[in-house]
Structures are given as structure tokens and as C-alpha cells.
Scaffold this motif. Structure first.
Motif, short mmCIF file in Angstrom:
data_model
loop_
_atom_site.label_atom_id
_atom_site.label_comp_id
_atom_site.label_asym_id
_atom_site.label_seq_id
_atom_site.Cartn_x
_atom_site.Cartn_y
_atom_site.Cartn_z
N TRP A 189 0.83 -1.22 -0.13
CA TRP A 189 -0.15 -0.18 -0.54
C TRP A 189 0.72 1.06 -0.07
O TRP A 189 0.77 1.82 -0.84
CB TRP A 189 -0.40 -0.10 1.11
N GLU A 190 1.68 1.09 0.77
CA GLU A 190 2.92 2.55 0.55
C GLU A 190 3.80 2.56 -0.22
O GLU A 190 4.17 3.68 -0.82
CB GLU A 190 4.16 2.63 2.12
N GLY A 196 -13.45 -6.68 -5.03
CA GLY A 196 -12.84 -7.07 -4.13
C GLY A 196 -11.44 -7.92 -5.40
O GLY A 196 -10.37 -7.73 -5.31
N GLU A 197 -12.13 -8.40 -6.70
CA GLU A 197 -11.35 -9.18 -7.51
C GLU A 197 -10.24 -7.42 -8.74
O GLU A 197 -9.39 -7.65 -8.96
CB GLU A 197 -12.30 -9.45 -9.63
N SER A 198 -11.41 -6.29 -8.14
CA SER A 198 -11.02 -5.31 -8.69
C SER A 198 -9.89 -4.97 -8.35
O SER A 198 -8.97 -3.96 -9.00
CB SER A 198 -11.95 -4.08 -8.97
N LEU A 199 -10.00 -4.19 -7.38
CA LEU A 199 -8.96 -4.52 -6.20
C LEU A 199 -7.67 -5.90 -6.50
O LEU A 199 -6.55 -4.44 -6.76
CB LEU A 199 -9.44 -4.58 -5.00
N LEU A 200 -7.47 -6.61 -6.30
CA LEU A 200 -6.29 -7.41 -6.72
C LEU A 200 -5.70 -6.46 -8.13
O LEU A 200 -4.98 -6.89 -8.01
CB LEU A 200 -6.51 -8.80 -6.77
N TYR A 201 -6.63 -6.51 -8.88
CA TYR A 201 -5.95 -6.29 -10.50
C TYR A 201 -5.46 -5.19 -10.45
O TYR A 201 -4.56 -4.84 -10.93
CB TYR A 201 -7.48 -6.08 -11.39
N CYS A 245 -1.69 -4.37 -11.59
CA CYS A 245 -1.27 -3.07 -12.39
C CYS A 245 0.13 -2.67 -11.86
O CYS A 245 0.64 -2.12 -12.16
CB CYS A 245 -2.63 -2.23 -13.25
N SER A 246 -0.97 -2.27 -10.52
CA SER A 246 0.30 -0.93 -10.20
C SER A 246 1.81 -1.67 -9.65
O SER A 246 3.15 -0.43 -9.05
CB SER A 246 -0.46 -0.52 -8.62
N LEU A 247 1.34 -2.47 -8.81
CA LEU A 247 3.07 -2.78 -8.40
C LEU A 247 4.05 -4.73 -9.28
O LEU A 247 5.04 -4.54 -8.87
CB LEU A 247 2.29 -3.95 -7.32
N THR A 266 3.10 -10.45 -5.50
CA THR A 266 2.93 -12.04 -5.51
C THR A 266 2.06 -12.73 -4.76
O THR A 266 1.12 -12.58 -4.74
CB THR A 266 4.39 -11.91 -4.48
N GLY A 267 1.62 -13.63 -4.91
CA GLY A 267 1.32 -14.96 -4.80
C GLY A 267 0.41 -14.39 -3.00
O GLY A 267 -0.45 -14.72 -2.75
#
Length: 159
Positions: free
Chosen positions: A16-17, A112-117, A121-123, A128-129
Motif C-alpha cells: 500500500w505504501e 475485490g477482484e478489481s482491487l486485486l487487479y 497493475c500497479s505493483l 506475488t501470490g
């Protein structure tokens, strides 16, 4: 309320940071994905009746305000990883509000799926898993509280 492992907390905080202080562009990525996965959700936003294409909605000041609020909720959850239970009343209220505007609990999974997406994309390679699982664990806790609020609001409407 369930608890997260110390490793989960470390992974969530670090990722997040790394998104930086201005998280709204990341929120726009998340909502873009949300509307790709469940276009009907766009109809819940009545900010602009001429909201076509979707990008017009995503760039409207009202919608960006909503994105900001969502990112602040995520920020609050990340800030309270050691004591998520302190957010219980807030999350119950948030669930009630979502029920009142017509969001169904099945849509929480798509968010939730959109958050993970967005995180993926951002990271980039930092996604990672174990990181995915840590965020999924936190999101599950948050959604459980929101779903309880959603259900309570639904009960009151049928009385």
C-alpha cells in the motif's frame, strides 16, 4: 472479526505504501476494471446522465470524489490492520449505505477482484501470490463486516 497474520500485515502495508500518496489514479484503475467486469454497476452512479463512454464517468469530479472515498476506506483498513475490529461500526454503516443504493453483496466479490487487479497493475513484479492472499484475507474481513451491515439494513426495510 478474523485476524491477519503478521506476514499478511507486513505485505499489505508495504504494498500500500508503495502506491504512493496519491492513490486516486490507482482507484480509477480499480473502478475501470470493476465496470469492465460488471457494467451494470455504472448505473448506480447518477452523477452524469450523459455518462458515455465509461471514461467520461471516471473523470467526472463527482466520481473522482467517490473514488477518493473508497481509497480512504482501504487506507483506513490498512492503517488499522492490528485492530480491524475498531472499524466494525464504520463498516457496518458502509454496508447499510451500499444496500440502500442498490448494491448487492455479490458485487462485493467483483470489487475485490478489481482491487486485486489494480494491485497487480500497479505493483508489477511486486505483486506475488503471498501478497495477493494477504490482500484477499484483509478484504474478506472487511466485506464480512459490510455484508453484516447490508443484511441488517435489508431486515429493517422488510419490517
Amino acid at each position: 472479526m478474523e485476524k491477519l497474520t503478521e506476514k499478511d500485515k507486513e505485505l499489505i502495508r508495504g504494498s500500500w505504501e508503495s502506491l504512493g500518496k496519491n492513490k486516486v489514479p490507482h482507484g480509477v484503475v480499480m473502478f475501470s476494471r470493476l465496470f469492465e467486469l460488471e457494467p451494470a454497476l455504472l448505473n448506480l452512479f447518477h452523477y452524469n446522465t450523459n455518462c458515455s463512454p465509461t471514461q467520461d464517468c471516471l473523470s467526472s469530479p463527482e466520481f473522482l470524489d467517490h473514488v477518493t472515498k473508497v481509497m480512504l476506506v482501504i487506507d483506513a483498513a490498512v492503517s488499522h490492520l492490528d485492530d480491524l475490529h475498531t472499524l466494525e461500526d464504520f463498516l457496518l454503516s458502509l454496508g447499510k449505505k451500499h444496500q440502500a443504493v442498490g448494491v448487492n453483496t455479490q458485487s462485493f466479490a467483483v470489487v475485490g477482484e478489481s482491487l486485486l487487479y489494480m494491485l497487480q497493475c500497479s505493483l508489477g513484479h511486486g505483486y506475488t501470490g503471498p501478497l495477493r492472499q494477504a490482500w484477499l484475507n484483509m478484504y474478506t474481513i472487511v466485506v464480512a463486516a459490510m455484508s453484516r451491515g447490508w443484511a441488517k439494513n435489508g431486515e429493517h426495510k422488510t419490517d
